[in-house]
Design a protein around this motif. Structure first.
Motif, PDB file in Angstrom:
ATOM      1  N   ASP A  47      55.688 -50.847   3.430  1.00 58.53           N
ATOM      2  CA  ASP A  47      54.787 -51.457   4.401  1.00 58.53           C
ATOM      3  C   ASP A  47      55.494 -52.513   5.255  1.00 58.53           C
ATOM      4  O   ASP A  47      55.265 -52.590   6.460  1.00 58.53           O
ATOM      5  CB  ASP A  47      53.594 -52.097   3.681  1.00 58.53           C
ATOM      6  CG  ASP A  47      52.522 -52.583   4.629  1.00 58.53           C
ATOM      7  OD1 ASP A  47      51.928 -51.726   5.325  1.00 58.53           O
ATOM      8  OD2 ASP A  47      52.269 -53.807   4.683  1.00 58.53           O
ATOM      9  N   LEU A  48      56.369 -53.294   4.626  1.00 63.83           N
ATOM     10  CA  LEU A  48      57.052 -54.380   5.340  1.00 63.83           C
ATOM     11  C   LEU A  48      58.412 -53.968   5.892  1.00 63.83           C
ATOM     12  O   LEU A  48      59.006 -54.710   6.670  1.00 63.83           O
ATOM     13  CB  LEU A  48      57.223 -55.586   4.407  1.00 63.83           C
ATOM     14  CG  LEU A  48      55.922 -56.204   3.897  1.00 63.83           C
ATOM     15  CD1 LEU A  48      56.220 -57.275   2.853  1.00 63.83           C
ATOM     16  CD2 LEU A  48      55.101 -56.787   5.045  1.00 63.83           C
ATOM     17  N   GLY A  49      58.905 -52.816   5.459  1.00 64.15           N
ATOM     18  CA  GLY A  49      60.204 -52.337   5.942  1.00 64.15           C
ATOM     19  C   GLY A  49      61.363 -53.184   5.455  1.00 64.15           C
ATOM     20  O   GLY A  49      62.286 -53.466   6.222  1.00 64.15           O
ATOM     21  N   VAL A  50      61.305 -53.597   4.187  1.00 61.89           N
ATOM     22  CA  VAL A  50      62.364 -54.430   3.619  1.00 61.89           C
ATOM     23  C   VAL A  50      62.865 -53.804   2.325  1.00 61.89           C
ATOM     24  O   VAL A  50      62.214 -52.947   1.740  1.00 61.89           O
ATOM     25  CB  VAL A  50      61.874 -55.870   3.330  1.00 61.89           C
ATOM     26  CG1 VAL A  50      61.470 -56.572   4.619  1.00 61.89           C
ATOM     27  CG2 VAL A  50      60.734 -55.879   2.336  1.00 61.89           C
ATOM     28  N   SER A  51      64.023 -54.274   1.874  1.00 61.45           N
ATOM     29  CA  SER A  51      64.563 -53.803   0.603  1.00 61.45           C
ATOM     30  C   SER A  51      63.849 -54.504  -0.557  1.00 61.45           C
ATOM     31  O   SER A  51      63.174 -55.518  -0.369  1.00 61.45           O
ATOM     32  CB  SER A  51      66.062 -54.121   0.523  1.00 61.45           C
ATOM     33  OG  SER A  51      66.256 -55.527   0.437  1.00 61.45           O
ATOM     34  N   LYS A  52      64.037 -53.961  -1.745  1.00 55.49           N
ATOM     35  CA  LYS A  52      63.459 -54.574  -2.944  1.00 55.49           C
ATOM     36  C   LYS A  52      64.008 -55.993  -3.133  1.00 55.49           C
ATOM     37  O   LYS A  52      63.281 -56.902  -3.508  1.00 55.49           O
ATOM     38  CB  LYS A  52      63.771 -53.710  -4.172  1.00 55.49           C
ATOM     39  CG  LYS A  52      63.187 -54.249  -5.447  1.00 55.49           C
ATOM     40  CD  LYS A  52      63.477 -53.339  -6.631  1.00 55.49           C
ATOM     41  CE  LYS A  52      62.895 -53.915  -7.900  1.00 55.49           C
ATOM     42  NZ  LYS A  52      63.130 -53.063  -9.058  1.00 55.49           N
ATOM     43  N   GLU A  53      65.287 -56.174  -2.842  1.00 52.73           N
ATOM     44  CA  GLU A  53      65.917 -57.486  -2.991  1.00 52.73           C
ATOM     45  C   GLU A  53      65.299 -58.503  -2.035  1.00 52.73           C
ATOM     46  O   GLU A  53      65.013 -59.642  -2.413  1.00 52.73           O
ATOM     47  CB  GLU A  53      67.427 -57.380  -2.765  1.00 52.73           C
ATOM     48  CG  GLU A  53      68.150 -56.602  -3.852  1.00 52.73           C
ATOM     49  CD  GLU A  53      67.975 -55.087  -3.761  1.00 52.73           C
ATOM     50  OE1 GLU A  53      67.640 -54.554  -2.669  1.00 52.73           O
ATOM     51  OE2 GLU A  53      68.155 -54.429  -4.795  1.00 52.73           O
ATOM     52  N   LYS A  54      65.090 -58.099  -0.779  1.00 46.44           N
ATOM     53  CA  LYS A  54      64.480 -59.006   0.209  1.00 46.44           C
ATOM     54  C   LYS A  54      63.042 -59.330  -0.161  1.00 46.44           C
ATOM     55  O   LYS A  54      62.592 -60.462  -0.011  1.00 46.44           O
ATOM     56  CB  LYS A  54      64.526 -58.397   1.617  1.00 46.44           C
ATOM     57  CG  LYS A  54      65.905 -58.347   2.202  1.00 46.44           C
ATOM     58  CD  LYS A  54      66.368 -59.726   2.577  1.00 46.44           C
ATOM     59  CE  LYS A  54      67.698 -59.659   3.283  1.00 46.44           C
ATOM     60  NZ  LYS A  54      68.238 -60.977   3.555  1.00 46.44           N
ATOM     61  N   LEU A  55      62.316 -58.343  -0.647  1.00 44.72           N
ATOM     62  CA  LEU A  55      60.943 -58.571  -1.082  1.00 44.72           C
ATOM     63  C   LEU A  55      60.915 -59.566  -2.230  1.00 44.72           C
ATOM     64  O   LEU A  55      60.126 -60.508  -2.219  1.00 44.72           O
ATOM     65  CB  LEU A  55      60.298 -57.251  -1.511  1.00 44.72           C
ATOM     66  CG  LEU A  55      58.857 -57.364  -2.002  1.00 44.72           C
ATOM     67  CD1 LEU A  55      57.928 -57.776  -0.864  1.00 44.72           C
ATOM     68  CD2 LEU A  55      58.397 -56.045  -2.614  1.00 44.72           C
ATOM     69  N   SER A  56      61.791 -59.377  -3.191  1.00 42.94           N
ATOM     70  CA  SER A  56      61.870 -60.281  -4.340  1.00 42.94           C
ATOM     71  C   SER A  56      62.187 -61.706  -3.905  1.00 42.94           C
ATOM     72  O   SER A  56      61.564 -62.662  -4.368  1.00 42.94           O
ATOM     73  CB  SER A  56      62.936 -59.776  -5.311  1.00 42.94           C
ATOM     74  OG  SER A  56      63.047 -60.631  -6.410  1.00 42.94           O
ATOM     75  N   GLU A  57      63.145 -61.858  -3.000  1.00 48.68           N
ATOM     76  CA  GLU A  57      63.492 -63.190  -2.489  1.00 48.68           C
ATOM     77  C   GLU A  57      62.298 -63.842  -1.809  1.00 48.68           C
ATOM     78  O   GLU A  57      62.024 -65.025  -2.018  1.00 48.68           O
ATOM     79  CB  GLU A  57      64.645 -63.082  -1.482  1.00 48.68           C
ATOM     80  CG  GLU A  57      65.969 -62.728  -2.086  1.00 48.68           C
ATOM     81  CD  GLU A  57      67.029 -62.466  -1.015  1.00 48.68           C
ATOM     82  OE1 GLU A  57      66.852 -62.907   0.143  1.00 48.68           O
ATOM     83  OE2 GLU A  57      68.033 -61.818  -1.354  1.00 48.68           O
ATOM     84  N   ALA A  58      61.598 -63.093  -0.992  1.00 48.60           N
ATOM     85  CA  ALA A  58      60.456 -63.639  -0.253  1.00 48.60           C
ATOM     86  C   ALA A  58      59.328 -64.047  -1.195  1.00 48.60           C
ATOM     87  O   ALA A  58      58.719 -65.112  -1.022  1.00 48.60           O
ATOM     88  CB  ALA A  58      59.947 -62.613   0.758  1.00 48.60           C
ATOM     89  N   VAL A  59      59.060 -63.221  -2.189  1.00 54.34           N
ATOM     90  CA  VAL A  59      57.996 -63.525  -3.145  1.00 54.34           C
ATOM     91  C   VAL A  59      58.331 -64.787  -3.926  1.00 54.34           C
ATOM     92  O   VAL A  59      57.496 -65.686  -4.081  1.00 54.34           O
ATOM     93  CB  VAL A  59      57.756 -62.324  -4.098  1.00 54.34           C
ATOM     94  CG1 VAL A  59      56.867 -62.713  -5.266  1.00 54.34           C
ATOM     95  CG2 VAL A  59      57.150 -61.166  -3.338  1.00 54.34           C
ATOM     96  N   LYS A  60      59.570 -64.885  -4.386  1.00 52.41           N
ATOM     97  CA  LYS A  60      59.978 -66.061  -5.155  1.00 52.41           C
ATOM     98  C   LYS A  60      59.954 -67.324  -4.289  1.00 52.41           C
ATOM     99  O   LYS A  60      59.535 -68.384  -4.742  1.00 52.41           O
ATOM    100  CB  LYS A  60      61.348 -65.827  -5.763  1.00 52.41           C
ATOM    101  CG  LYS A  60      61.295 -64.817  -6.895  1.00 52.41           C
ATOM    102  CD  LYS A  60      62.655 -64.505  -7.447  1.00 52.41           C
ATOM    103  CE  LYS A  60      62.528 -63.432  -8.528  1.00 52.41           C
ATOM    104  NZ  LYS A  60      63.840 -62.997  -9.033  1.00 52.41           N
TER     105      LYS A  60
END
Length: 49
Positions: free
Chosen positions: A30-43
């Motif tokens: 949905d956001l067009g990001v990698s799992k790593e980027k998603l994890s960074e943003a969530v944290k």
């Protein structure tokens, strides 16, 4: 309340559960990001659970 794994969208879009593969898959697509980027943003946002 138990999670219904047949529902592919987030139940609570104010939180992202990185432990659930279907949520990670939904949000990365949905956001067009990698799992790593998603994890960074969530944290960084402080909504990691």
């Amino acid at each position: 309340m138990a999670d219904d794994k047949t529902k592919q969208g987030p139940a609570d879009s104010s939180r992202i559960n990185l432990s659930e593969n279907y949520e990670v898959a939904y949000w990365t697509k949905d956001l067009g990001v990698s799992k790593e980027k998603l994890s960074e943003a969530v944290k960084e946002a402080g909504i990691f659970r």
